[in-house]
Scaffold this active site. Sequence first.
Site: not given
Length: 759
Positions: A104-105
Amino acid sequence: MENESIQAAAPELQKYNKTEEEEKKIILREYRALLRSLKESLKKGDRAMLRHAFEMSAEAHKDMRRKSGEPYILHPLAVARIVVEDIGLGVTSAICALLHDTVEDTEITLEDISREFNTQIAKIIDGLTKISNVVDLKANTTVQAENFRKILLTLADDPRVILIKLADRLHNMRTLEGMNREKQLKISSETTYIYSPLAHRLGLYEIKSELEDLALKYTQPDIYREIAQGLKETKRERSRYINEFIRPLKEELAANGFEFEIYGRPKAINSIWNKMRKKHVTFEEVYDIFAIRIILKSSPEREKEDCWKVYSIITNFYHPSPERLRDWISVPKGNGYEALHTTVMGPGGRWVEVQIRTERMNEIAEKGLAAHWKYKEGAPTAQESKLDSFLKHLREILNNPDTDTIDFIQDFKLDLFTEEIYIYTPKGDMRVLPKGATALDFAFDIHTELGRRCIGAKVNHKLVPLSHPLVSGDQVEVISSSKQNPSDDWLQFLITAKAKSSVKSYLKEDKRRIAEDGKEALRRKFEHLKVPVSPHNINELLQYFKKPSSLDLFYGIAVGSIDLKELKNFVVHGDKLQHAYKEIKQDTRNAHSEDDPVKQKTGKPAELIIFGESSDKILYKLAQCCQPIPGDNVFGFVTTGEGLKIHRNDCPNAAQLLANFGHRIVRTKWAKNKEISFLTGVRIVGLDDVGVIQKITNVISGELRLNMRSISIDTKDGIFEGTIMIYVHDREELNNFCNKLGALEGITTIERLESTEEV
Ligand code: MN
């Protein structure tokens, strides 16, 4: 994780000032603790994999910090520890927890994870990423919570996705302090609305109560503090009482040869608060602020008998309340909980709840679902609800001695809510479609134009035809072309009403366009025959060619299914065509009268009142469910049709509204307003006294000059209970009123009513 819980390294941190060395030490300490808690279950090669996951995650997150200022890696480490220590999962889950925020990051991709670890781990992380996408994409407009709950259940080919997500949420709740107030409220509401019920359903009681307590701490800080303080102040007295209570039991249980643990435990703050609300009592009046727990060592064959034996010993000392006996051993709860609960009269005339469990039952109570696979047990199932069959299925797997306990979860597919499937766009946005929907249905669901131009799709990056049926969890990218147009045969495989009607109406439009050519051809032919295009003449042709409408006639001419050469079978009388053989067949087809259902909208006129500090005129209404008055903490909710509704922050519906409709929440404030008064109610309880009503009305109309709408008092056995409905301008006035009433002799309880319904 939620995106909001991270930020780039921030130099302006106030409290946080640790050197790089210190940070490294803390990180390593956490990692070692994780290792220790996994120790027994680590197999050959596991340690290296775990280490690899840790290093990969630490490296990927190295420039990120949490709002608290801590290095980001402490979050995945903490989640991994919860997953192992509190939920009881193994090394695979720990690895996934360590990596749960990387895709996700950070730069790390699913392919990287699949390559460095295995596809199973990549799949779990994919699931975790999809869940966050659903939340984050609509940062301000939280996705409808009910959908979200379903995703959690269906998305999970692997229940570990849900369990890790819960651990993630728990840690985010534990570290909510650094967030701004709005996010605290939003995340807390979402937690009460989705995550704690989920934890409950999965039997994760410890996690559930912690989530609820934390949510209460942020949504209603005053109440939380009051109860926490109350627990602290009464702790000494409580321990003394608990010791007195258990001393004789300890001896007797030991004398009967039991191996056991016995202790007293305060109840969760949130459950104390629920009692206070439900029973209209103060903290001091909640009698069961703690429960006694007895945990027995027992063998599977003997555990039921042993628990009842213990029950019998307890009731030799303390008198039980028969209506408060709960036997969840013979029939466990739907979520798998097993125990024997009884409430007995303890020393000093206090009711005390006692919970009797075996070690096995206790582990299930604490770790829920995950603890099941440690034991082979066949508990009878109650109703065939969806969750029950889920648990039944679970138990069947558990009962199978051939099942590898660690891997059982994968074999197990959550097959709830089969009537709907959840499909993702390339950006991770979720769409709900009926089961059996095709790639083309999905394209129409996104946008009608996209559907009409659709030439194919990529499902999970693989090219498929339009008719390809989708399954839950598919990620679909629509391929379109401006040259594409809908065709008849699409109707064969489309299943959604939206797509079908769109195709039909397109086909109709298309037909009309083509029919124009046919009409023109006919006009020229008529011109040649020297007859006008009159209704009579058209009708003659309709009957002859057996067409239901002129559109069909013209269309048929245009596409060549009707041959105008056949007009030679007609004769001309003046300006009228007539069929030469008069073989006019009645058209049996009935004309369809398409009646559009008329939707009636009943818009209620809303009041126009000046609200807020500006002179903006805002339409608003006060919610019936909580009846706010100026001075209350409130929020506005944009309704469809009734303008803005004002709710109290502690409204029973608040959590649900905040979690589901974040985008419709408006921050509102009260203006100083002495012109308008608001109806509110208080409930009073006190000792019966002839003059009581007189005294109360004196306060209302004499001293405070409030406008009273109604008062009703019931008296029974020397106690009176009453409801007063009054108009006040704001909360201050209400508080003042309550204080004045409280000062009257004989009144013991004053509390505000949640709504005016009790009038
Ligand atoms: Mn996270």
